[in-house]
Design a protein around this motif. Structure first.
Motif, PDB file in Angstrom:
ATOM      1  N   ARG A 152     -22.543  30.197 -24.010  1.00 37.65           N
ATOM      2  CA  ARG A 152     -23.390  30.667 -25.121  1.00 37.65           C
ATOM      3  C   ARG A 152     -22.765  31.866 -25.828  1.00 37.65           C
ATOM      4  O   ARG A 152     -21.954  32.585 -25.267  1.00 37.65           O
ATOM      5  CB  ARG A 152     -24.769  31.056 -24.591  1.00 37.65           C
ATOM      6  CG  ARG A 152     -25.633  29.839 -24.288  1.00 37.65           C
ATOM      7  CD  ARG A 152     -26.877  30.178 -23.509  1.00 37.65           C
ATOM      8  NE  ARG A 152     -27.460  31.458 -23.841  1.00 37.65           N
ATOM      9  CZ  ARG A 152     -28.278  32.126 -23.026  1.00 37.65           C
ATOM     10  NH1 ARG A 152     -28.581  31.625 -21.846  1.00 37.65           N
ATOM     11  NH2 ARG A 152     -28.777  33.275 -23.401  1.00 37.65           N
ATOM     12  N   ALA A 153     -23.214  32.067 -27.087  1.00 38.76           N
ATOM     13  CA  ALA A 153     -22.691  33.206 -27.856  1.00 38.76           C
ATOM     14  C   ALA A 153     -23.203  34.509 -27.250  1.00 38.76           C
ATOM     15  O   ALA A 153     -24.338  34.600 -26.794  1.00 38.76           O
ATOM     16  CB  ALA A 153     -23.130  33.106 -29.316  1.00 38.76           C
ATOM     17  N   VAL A 154     -22.333  35.511 -27.281  1.00 40.68           N
ATOM     18  CA  VAL A 154     -22.641  36.790 -26.648  1.00 40.68           C
ATOM     19  C   VAL A 154     -23.851  37.473 -27.300  1.00 40.68           C
ATOM     20  O   VAL A 154     -24.563  38.231 -26.647  1.00 40.68           O
ATOM     21  CB  VAL A 154     -21.390  37.712 -26.704  1.00 40.68           C
ATOM     22  CG1 VAL A 154     -21.726  39.118 -26.278  1.00 40.68           C
ATOM     23  CG2 VAL A 154     -20.286  37.137 -25.817  1.00 40.68           C
ATOM     24  N   ARG A 155     -24.095  37.153 -28.571  1.00 39.89           N
ATOM     25  CA  ARG A 155     -25.209  37.832 -29.259  1.00 39.89           C
ATOM     26  C   ARG A 155     -26.547  37.573 -28.560  1.00 39.89           C
ATOM     27  O   ARG A 155     -27.451  38.391 -28.649  1.00 39.89           O
ATOM     28  CB  ARG A 155     -25.282  37.415 -30.736  1.00 39.89           C
ATOM     29  CG  ARG A 155     -25.937  36.099 -31.045  1.00 39.89           C
ATOM     30  CD  ARG A 155     -26.361  36.024 -32.519  1.00 39.89           C
ATOM     31  NE  ARG A 155     -25.223  35.917 -33.425  1.00 39.89           N
ATOM     32  CZ  ARG A 155     -24.540  34.793 -33.642  1.00 39.89           C
ATOM     33  NH1 ARG A 155     -24.884  33.672 -33.015  1.00 39.89           N
ATOM     34  NH2 ARG A 155     -23.531  34.761 -34.472  1.00 39.89           N
ATOM     35  N   GLY A 156     -26.632  36.462 -27.834  1.00 40.75           N
ATOM     36  CA  GLY A 156     -27.871  36.150 -27.131  1.00 40.75           C
ATOM     37  C   GLY A 156     -27.920  36.694 -25.705  1.00 40.75           C
ATOM     38  O   GLY A 156     -28.843  36.383 -24.967  1.00 40.75           O
ATOM     39  N   TYR A 157     -26.944  37.507 -25.333  1.00 38.43           N
ATOM     40  CA  TYR A 157     -26.891  38.015 -23.957  1.00 38.43           C
ATOM     41  C   TYR A 157     -27.814  39.210 -23.767  1.00 38.43           C
ATOM     42  O   TYR A 157     -27.917  40.073 -24.626  1.00 38.43           O
ATOM     43  CB  TYR A 157     -25.462  38.460 -23.601  1.00 38.43           C
ATOM     44  CG  TYR A 157     -24.516  37.344 -23.230  1.00 38.43           C
ATOM     45  CD1 TYR A 157     -24.749  36.035 -23.628  1.00 38.43           C
ATOM     46  CD2 TYR A 157     -23.383  37.603 -22.491  1.00 38.43           C
ATOM     47  CE1 TYR A 157     -23.869  35.024 -23.291  1.00 38.43           C
ATOM     48  CE2 TYR A 157     -22.489  36.603 -22.148  1.00 38.43           C
ATOM     49  CZ  TYR A 157     -22.742  35.306 -22.561  1.00 38.43           C
ATOM     50  OH  TYR A 157     -21.866  34.318 -22.226  1.00 38.43           O
ATOM     51  N   SER A 158     -28.425  39.269 -22.599  1.00 40.77           N
ATOM     52  CA  SER A 158     -29.180  40.463 -22.221  1.00 40.77           C
ATOM     53  C   SER A 158     -28.195  41.553 -21.803  1.00 40.77           C
ATOM     54  O   SER A 158     -27.007  41.279 -21.605  1.00 40.77           O
ATOM     55  CB  SER A 158     -30.104  40.143 -21.054  1.00 40.77           C
ATOM     56  OG  SER A 158     -29.328  39.874 -19.905  1.00 40.77           O
ATOM     57  N   LEU A 159     -28.709  42.776 -21.637  1.00 40.15           N
ATOM     58  CA  LEU A 159     -27.846  43.880 -21.213  1.00 40.15           C
ATOM     59  C   LEU A 159     -27.176  43.573 -19.876  1.00 40.15           C
ATOM     60  O   LEU A 159     -25.971  43.806 -19.692  1.00 40.15           O
ATOM     61  CB  LEU A 159     -28.672  45.175 -21.109  1.00 40.15           C
ATOM     62  CG  LEU A 159     -27.940  46.449 -20.690  1.00 40.15           C
ATOM     63  CD1 LEU A 159     -26.741  46.728 -21.581  1.00 40.15           C
ATOM     64  CD2 LEU A 159     -28.901  47.638 -20.707  1.00 40.15           C
ATOM     65  N   GLY A 160     -27.951  42.984 -18.962  1.00 36.31           N
ATOM     66  CA  GLY A 160     -27.396  42.645 -17.654  1.00 36.31           C
ATOM     67  C   GLY A 160     -26.287  41.604 -17.762  1.00 36.31           C
ATOM     68  O   GLY A 160     -25.276  41.668 -17.053  1.00 36.31           O
ATOM     69  N   MET A 161     -26.473  40.658 -18.669  1.00 32.91           N
ATOM     70  CA  MET A 161     -25.437  39.629 -18.853  1.00 32.91           C
ATOM     71  C   MET A 161     -24.182  40.223 -19.464  1.00 32.91           C
ATOM     72  O   MET A 161     -23.059  39.830 -19.141  1.00 32.91           O
ATOM     73  CB  MET A 161     -25.982  38.494 -19.730  1.00 32.91           C
ATOM     74  CG  MET A 161     -27.015  37.637 -19.008  1.00 32.91           C
ATOM     75  SD  MET A 161     -28.009  36.662 -20.142  1.00 32.91           S
ATOM     76  CE  MET A 161     -26.863  35.372 -20.572  1.00 32.91           C
ATOM     77  N   ARG A 162     -24.380  41.203 -20.357  1.00 32.48           N
ATOM     78  CA  ARG A 162     -23.217  41.888 -20.934  1.00 32.48           C
ATOM     79  C   ARG A 162     -22.458  42.657 -19.851  1.00 32.48           C
ATOM     80  O   ARG A 162     -21.231  42.693 -19.844  1.00 32.48           O
ATOM     81  CB  ARG A 162     -23.663  42.858 -22.040  1.00 32.48           C
ATOM     82  CG  ARG A 162     -23.979  42.157 -23.337  1.00 32.48           C
ATOM     83  CD  ARG A 162     -24.732  43.063 -24.297  1.00 32.48           C
ATOM     84  NE  ARG A 162     -25.479  42.256 -25.237  1.00 32.48           N
ATOM     85  CZ  ARG A 162     -25.043  41.949 -26.460  1.00 32.48           C
ATOM     86  NH1 ARG A 162     -23.906  42.435 -26.883  1.00 32.48           N
ATOM     87  NH2 ARG A 162     -25.759  41.166 -27.240  1.00 32.48           N
TER      88      ARG A 162
END
Ligand SMILES: Nc1ncnc2c1ncn2[C@@H]1O[C@H](COP(=O)(O)OP(=O)(O)OP(=O)(O)O)[C@@H](O)[C@H]1O
Ligand SMILES: [Mg+2]
Length: 302
Positions: free
Chosen positions: A121-131
């Motif tokens: 998935r595109a990073v823009r949809g990532y939560s802080l934890g996923m980042r």
């Protein structure tokens, strides 16, 4: 290894004659309140800014003196700066290309940080934890012997912290050097073996977490003869506070030592117990905004 490291930004002495050592095979927590100089120290360690004086070296060499720094040192200073439209996997593949790693390495590290699915998935949809996880994956691409993470637990939920702990433990067990910073001791308390605590850019404590916990634990003791016991414990170099008319709180001695000094002084005891869970109090005391450290904290932890 950091030696006599100093860096000022105008009048602000962000890092002030700081020295400490970090060992392989253990997880070291680099702790201090906001603005105490953690990120500045790590930036110098990674060669992103140069020190005013002193040195920050890894395995005897400065970061910029390395030929393949990404394979020696993996670092996450900031879990931002990802291209929002790129998938996590593509982000990693760009790094693979730049650094000459096979593209398959991207999938390996995605699996390692638990992003095998989300990586598409595109990073823009990532939560802080996923980042945070993606940043960690980036740091792990080169299979580094040294891992430097600035506030890695920030944004992770309790489950994420457990996961991070297991991953970092695994990496340390492989003999890697792991340095993680945090401004909250409780956040990394479950994570670290050693602590390096700084305040206003200066070292205030370097020890194992166990030693810090021991030094911060108190012994509660009840006696009908408070004055005599207090005198005996004072002589033994303990820090003693009276909590109730018949009770004292003792810092700096173990339960056995308090019992021994009472016995030697012929003082009757009605209660003797260790009080734990005081690490956070210790951290606050060590990093309190004063020049003087509390007397109970000095010279007790090695
Ligand atoms: N580029 C800069 N220019 C001016 N001042 C700076 C710069 N970078 C850091 N500082 C100052 O240096 C001090 C230490 O900052 P640093 O970011 O190292 O702290 P920190 O321990 O990482 O804090 P935090 O827990 O908030 O991340 C602060 O007073 C900060 O304002
Ligand atoms: Mg910081």
């Amino acid at each position: 290894m950091v030696s006599g490291l100093s860096k000022a930004f105008g009048p602000v002495r962000a890092v002030d004659d700081l020295s400490f050592e970090v060992e392989p095979g253990v997880i070291t927590g680099f702790l201090g309140p906001n603005g105490s100089g953690k990120t500045t120290t790590l930036r110098m360690l990674l060669g992103l800014i140069s020190p005013d004086s002193g040195s920050a070296t890894i395995g005897g060499r400065g970061y910029s003196a390395r030929t393949r720094p990404n394979s020696d040192i993996g670092a996450v200073l900031d879990a931002a700066g990802f291209h929002p439209a790129r998938t996590g996997r593509n982000h990693l593949r760009v790094y693979c290309t730049v650094n000459g790693y096979p593209p398959s390495r991207a999938d390996e590290v995605l699996a390692l940080v638990g992003l095998a699915e989300s990586g598409k998935r595109a990073v823009r949809g990532y939560s802080l934890g996923m980042r945070q996880r993606l940043a960690l994956a980036t740091a792990l691409l080169g299979d580094p012997a040294v891992l430097v993470l600035d506030e890695p637990a920030n944004g992770l939920d309790p489950e994420g912290i457990v996961w991070m702990r297991e991953l970092l433990r695994h990496l340390a067990d492989e003999g890697r050097t792991v340095l993680v910073s945090s401004h909250v001791l409780s956040e990394v308390q479950q994570l670290v073996d050693h602590v390096v605590i700084i305040n206003r850019g200066r070292l205030v404590q370097q020890s194992t977490l166990v030693a810090l916990a021991e030094a911060s634990s108190r012994v509660a003791v009840r006696t009908p003869d408070v004055e005599q016991l207090r005198a005996a414990l004072d002589r033994a170099g303990a820090h003693v506070e009276q909590s109730k008319p018949d009770s004292l709180q003792v810092t700096g001695l173990t339960v056995a030592e308090v019992g021994h000094h009472a016995f030697a002084a012929g003082v009757e005891l009605h209660g003797l117990a260790a009080e734990h869970g005081e690490l956070e109090r210790m951290f606050f005391a060590l990093t309190a905004d004063t020049e003087q450290q509390p007397e109970t904290m000095s010279g007790r932890v090695r």
